[in-house]
Write a protein that holds these residues in place. Structure first.
Motif, PDB file in Angstrom:
ATOM      1  N   UNK A 255       0.830  -1.200   0.000  1.00 45.33           N
ATOM      2  CA  UNK A 255       0.000   0.000   0.000  1.00 45.33           C
ATOM      3  C   UNK A 255       0.868   1.254   0.000  1.00 45.33           C
ATOM      4  N   UNK A 256       2.003   1.200   0.697  1.00 42.29           N
ATOM      5  CA  UNK A 256       2.926   2.332   0.665  1.00 42.29           C
ATOM      6  C   UNK A 256       3.400   2.597  -0.754  1.00 42.29           C
ATOM      7  N   UNK A 257       3.644   1.539  -1.517  1.00 49.35           N
ATOM      8  CA  UNK A 257       4.050   1.711  -2.914  1.00 49.35           C
ATOM      9  C   UNK A 257       2.937   2.352  -3.745  1.00 49.35           C
ATOM     10  N   UNK A 258       1.698   1.935  -3.470  1.00 51.88           N
ATOM     11  CA  UNK A 258       0.568   2.519  -4.201  1.00 51.88           C
ATOM     12  C   UNK A 258       0.483   4.020  -3.933  1.00 51.88           C
ATOM     13  N   UNK A 259       0.617   4.411  -2.664  1.00 50.09           N
ATOM     14  CA  UNK A 259       0.507   5.828  -2.318  1.00 50.09           C
ATOM     15  C   UNK A 259       1.677   6.633  -2.862  1.00 50.09           C
ATOM     16  N   UNK A 260       2.883   6.070  -2.788  1.00 56.45           N
ATOM     17  CA  UNK A 260       4.052   6.777  -3.330  1.00 56.45           C
ATOM     18  C   UNK A 260       3.914   6.947  -4.834  1.00 56.45           C
ATOM     19  N   UNK A 263       2.045   9.903  -5.703  1.00 50.99           N
ATOM     20  CA  UNK A 263       2.623  11.187  -5.308  1.00 50.99           C
ATOM     21  C   UNK A 263       2.526  11.530  -3.838  1.00 50.99           C
ATOM     22  N   UNK A 264       2.272  10.552  -2.965  1.00 49.55           N
ATOM     23  CA  UNK A 264       2.153  10.816  -1.532  1.00 49.55           C
ATOM     24  C   UNK A 264       3.485  10.540  -0.827  1.00 49.55           C
TER      25      UNK A 264
END
Length: 434
Positions: A255-260, A263-264
């Motif tokens: 999920x961290x990869x999805x958000x990064x 652009x997060x």
């Protein structure tokens, strides 16, 4: 001379000879004893028995020591008589000293070592874009498609359906884990629409089936993960919860990869303190996308780690804080209360925007039971279905949403780092129908 006189003369001569012989033997014995004593007593030659030292002989012989009262004194054998003549010192030539010149210590030549290269920061991964990710992974749903889509299309496209055919439709939906209530609603909707629309071809049957299934997935629900910071500058906070073994830590990292990728900026909180490998695993996921990880001591207080994570996220000004919690059985009241404590502690700093429940799609009805308990404790806002590519029961998506009223927001379709996809009802149904 008479005979008797002659006899006496002979006896006298024999007696004299016998006496002379005895006297000679005695004298010879005394002389032998004297010589023996002289040989055993060391002469004044300066030699000390057993010492290995020889002194120069004296010019004056040492007189024999007299005994006191005829008894030798203590130590007489070792002591030197007081009246003995002092022996002069004799210079003994010493061998020439051998002068050994000390060698200068060998100084090893300094080793020339090249400076260690400064380690560069770990290269960040290239992350696939999240848009259209589910469509790209549609082939991963082949098992569910063969059970649900292919079976339904084969039945509905055959023409007029009798009661036996509709019974087979119901069985197909039930085997796909849609649940009894959802199955009856779908069958009633299909029967009514087929009659009203006059469906006669396989293409028309497919279009109708797609429409009904998408409708049951409730596309109007908000499926976005709320990851934008608040107006006052505080980050969005998402708790990732679930039972043991469903893949919470891996899901948090993905999920961290999805958000990064969207652009997060992200910070990870390793609140699973009961499993040492969980914090290491989460930190590895974070390092691959440039996200910091806050962790605590092993077997520490999960609520404390969660609090520190949010506090650090506020200090750093990140957009989102993702907190990975420990797996817990939904039947353990104490552990569920602890999960509620984690949420309450975080809310002292800011609101919790997301509580994502991770469910293993292969568990079927058990997953639904787990979802109900977690929803009562921490107010679930979204579902993440993992291992959806390994099951023929993709219908669990329909049942979870119907029972909980909570949208499925993410689905896991593989073990790859970018195999977590945002859930899209239309793309999901298209993948099922093929």
């Amino acid at each position: 001379m008479s005979t008797s006189s002659l006899i006496w003369i002979v006896v006298a001569v024999v007696a004299v000879l016998a006496v002379a012989l005895v006297v000679g033997v005695v004298l010879a014995r005394r002389r032998r004893i004297s010589l023996t004593d002289q040989e055993e007593t060391p002469k004044a030659t300066g030699y000390k028995a057993g010492s290995g030292i020889t002194f120069a002989p004296s010019d004056h012989p040492v007189a024999e020591r007299t005994e006191v009262d005829g008894q030798p004194g203590v130590g007489d054998d070792a002591a030197v008589p007081r009246d003995s003549v002092k022996r002069p010192l004799v210079d003994v030539a010493l061998p020439d000293a051998v002068v050994v010149e000390p060698k200068a210590p060998e100084v090893p030549e300094p080793e020339v070592t090249e400076p260690e290269p400064i380690e560069d920061e770990p290269a960040l991964d290239d992350i696939e874009p999240t848009a259209g990710r589910l469509e790209r992974l549609r082939g991963r749903l082949s098992r569910s498609r063969s059970t649900l889509g292919t079976g339904l299309l084969g039945l509905l496209g055959a023409g007029d359906l009798d009661e036996d055919s509709w019974t087979e439709v119901e069985d197909t939906l039930l085997l796909a884990d849609l649940g009894a209530a959802t199955t009856m609603e779908i069958v009633e909707k299909l029967r009514a629409e087929i009659v009203s629309r006059g469906v006669r071809s396989a293409e028309q049957a497919r279009a109708l089936l797609r429409e009904v299934l998408v409708e049951k997935l409730r596309p109007e629900l908000d499926r976005s993960v709320h990851a934008l910071p608040h107006a006052e500058g505080k980050p969005a906070v998402a708790l990732v919860v679930g039972v043991n073994g469903v893949g919470k830590t891996t899901t948090t990292g993905k999920l961290a990869r999805v958000l990064v990728a969207d652009g997060r900026t992200v910070l990870l909180g390793a609140a699973d303190t009961f499993r040492a490998a969980a914090a290491d695993q989460l930190q590895t996921w974070g390092a691959r996308v440039g996200a910091d990880t806050v962790r605590g001591p092993e077997n520490g207080d999960p609520a404390s780690v969660a609090f520190d994570s949010v506090k650090r996220g506020i200090d750093l000004g990140v957009d989102t804080v993702l907190i990975d919690t420990a797996g817990r059985l939904h039947t353990k009241t104490g552990l569920m209360d602890e999960l509620g404590k984690v949420k309450r502690v975080v809310e002292k700093l800011t609101v919790v925007d997301e509580v994502l429940l991770v469910l293993d799609a292969t568990t079927g009805q058990n997953g639904l039971t787990q979802a109900r308990v977690f929803a009562d404790v921490v107010a679930i806002t979204g579902i993440v279905l993992t291992k959806l590519d390994g099951t023929a029961k993709g219908g669990i998506v329909f049942q979870v949403q119907r029972e909980l009223g909570v949208p499925v927001k993410l689905v896991g379709l593989g073990e790859g780092a970018d195999d977590l996809a945002p859930f899209e009802p239309g793309a999901f149904v298209d993948a099922l129908l093929g």
